[in-house]
Design a protein around this motif. Structure first.
Motif, short mmCIF file in Angstrom:
data_model
loop_
_atom_site.label_atom_id
_atom_site.label_comp_id
_atom_site.label_asym_id
_atom_site.label_seq_id
_atom_site.Cartn_x
_atom_site.Cartn_y
_atom_site.Cartn_z
N GLU A 96 0.86 -1.15 0.13
CA GLU A 96 -0.06 -0.17 0.13
C GLU A 96 0.86 1.17 0.01
N LEU A 97 2.08 1.06 0.80
CA LEU A 97 2.84 2.40 0.94
C LEU A 97 3.48 2.47 -0.52
N HIS A 98 3.79 1.55 -0.92
CA HIS A 98 4.70 1.81 -2.42
C HIS A 98 3.55 2.25 -3.38
N THR A 99 2.55 1.78 -3.23
CA THR A 99 1.25 1.96 -4.39
C THR A 99 0.88 3.29 -4.18
N ASP A 100 0.96 4.01 -2.93
CA ASP A 100 0.56 5.26 -2.55
C ASP A 100 1.63 6.28 -3.25
N ALA A 101 2.99 5.89 -2.90
CA ALA A 101 4.17 6.63 -3.37
C ALA A 101 4.15 6.64 -5.04
N TYR A 102 3.76 5.55 -5.69
CA TYR A 102 4.04 5.35 -7.29
C TYR A 102 2.69 6.56 -7.62
N LEU A 103 1.45 6.13 -7.10
CA LEU A 103 0.32 7.16 -7.43
C LEU A 103 0.73 8.60 -7.44
N GLU A 104 1.40 9.08 -6.28
CA GLU A 104 1.51 10.45 -6.01
C GLU A 104 2.64 10.74 -6.90
N MET A 105 3.71 9.83 -7.52
CA MET A 105 4.44 10.23 -8.47
C MET A 105 3.72 10.55 -9.95
N LEU A 106 2.85 9.63 -10.20
CA LEU A 106 2.14 9.68 -11.48
C LEU A 106 1.34 10.90 -11.43
N ARG A 107 0.76 11.47 -10.26
CA ARG A 107 0.12 12.56 -10.39
C ARG A 107 0.70 13.83 -10.58
N GLN A 108 2.20 13.84 -9.87
CA GLN A 108 3.11 14.81 -10.05
C GLN A 108 3.37 14.90 -11.54
N VAL A 109 3.82 13.94 -12.20
CA VAL A 109 4.03 13.81 -13.54
C VAL A 109 2.90 14.09 -14.56
N ASN A 110 1.51 14.07 -14.16
CA ASN A 110 0.45 14.26 -14.86
C ASN A 110 -0.29 15.47 -14.67
N VAL A 111 0.33 16.46 -13.85
CA VAL A 111 -0.32 17.56 -13.39
C VAL A 111 -0.60 18.39 -14.64
N PRO A 112 -1.78 18.89 -14.85
CA PRO A 112 -2.06 19.56 -15.99
C PRO A 112 -1.54 20.83 -15.97
N ARG A 113 -1.21 21.43 -17.16
CA ARG A 113 -0.59 22.86 -17.29
C ARG A 113 -1.50 23.78 -16.31
N SER A 114 -0.88 24.65 -15.44
CA SER A 114 -1.51 25.50 -14.63
C SER A 114 -1.56 26.89 -15.48
N ASN A 115 -2.66 27.50 -15.05
CA ASN A 115 -3.16 28.80 -15.70
C ASN A 115 -2.45 29.71 -15.07
N ALA A 116 -1.73 29.42 -13.89
CA ALA A 116 -0.93 30.57 -12.93
C ALA A 116 0.39 30.80 -13.53
N PHE A 117 0.98 29.81 -14.55
CA PHE A 117 2.26 30.02 -14.96
C PHE A 117 1.91 30.36 -16.31
N GLN A 118 2.39 31.33 -17.14
CA GLN A 118 2.13 31.85 -18.35
C GLN A 118 3.29 31.42 -19.27
N GLN A 119 2.97 30.80 -20.28
CA GLN A 119 4.07 30.36 -21.63
C GLN A 119 4.79 31.73 -22.03
N PRO A 120 6.02 31.46 -21.83
CA PRO A 120 6.86 32.81 -22.28
C PRO A 120 6.88 32.84 -23.84
N GLU A 121 6.63 34.01 -24.14
CA GLU A 121 6.23 34.62 -25.58
C GLU A 121 7.34 33.91 -26.59
N VAL A 122 8.60 33.78 -26.08
CA VAL A 122 9.60 33.11 -27.06
C VAL A 122 9.33 31.78 -27.39
N CYS A 123 8.51 31.04 -26.65
CA CYS A 123 8.44 29.56 -26.57
C CYS A 123 7.07 29.25 -27.34
N LYS A 124 6.24 30.35 -27.77
CA LYS A 124 4.87 30.10 -28.27
C LYS A 124 5.28 29.40 -29.58
N GLY A 125 4.67 28.23 -29.84
CA GLY A 125 4.85 27.65 -31.29
C GLY A 125 6.10 26.90 -31.32
#
Length: 140
Positions: free
Chosen positions: A61-90
């Motif tokens: 269970e502990l290993h599963t919880d740690a693995y799921l938390e790692m997956l959650r961190q990897v799959n965090v959707p792009r946040s609106n709080a962070f803006q894409q830099p102009e130079v990176c667009k496209g």
């Protein structure tokens, strides 16, 4: 762990011997002592096996919880709080995902470039570009 399983096996064998003695003897005191010893040893064996399974399940269970938390961190959707830099667009290298509260821009420039232009910028393939429904021009 192997030592504990050896003790459990030995306890089971001893419990069986004590039970055999209790059944074969005619002396009531020996029967009572053998019955008590046998039941105690069987109880120890059963309890040890149940506790071992419980520890293994908790560990999984502990290993599963740690693995799921790692997956959650990897799959965090792009946040609106962070803006894409102009130079990176496209740019095909733009990643734009948040890990542990930090926005990863791209592999070459994890925190973004310091200049108005990026030497690693490469256009996205035309199939990857979003199109406006009214026009056929890519949106950047």
């Amino acid at each position: 762990m192997a030592t504990m399983m050896g003790r459990v096996a030995l306890s089971g064998i001893c419990a069986g011997i004590a039970l055999y003695v209790a059944v074969r003897t005619e002396d009531e005191k020996v029967q009572a002592a053998a019955a008590i010893a046998s039941s105690s040893l069987f109880g120890f064996t059963a309890t040890t096996l149940v506790l071992r399974q419980h520890r293994e399940r908790k560990s999984r269970e502990l290993h599963t919880d740690a693995y799921l938390e790692m997956l959650r961190q990897v799959n965090v959707p792009r946040s609106n709080a962070f803006q894409q830099p102009e130079v990176c667009k496209g740019c095909m290298h733009y990643h734009g995902r948040v890990y542990g509260g930090n926005l990863l821009i791209c592999a070459m420039h994890p925190y973004g470039t310091e200049n108005a232009q990026c030497g690693d910028w490469e256009a996205k393939a035309m199939d990857d570009l979003p199109f406006d429904s009214d026009e056929n021009d890519p949106q950047f």
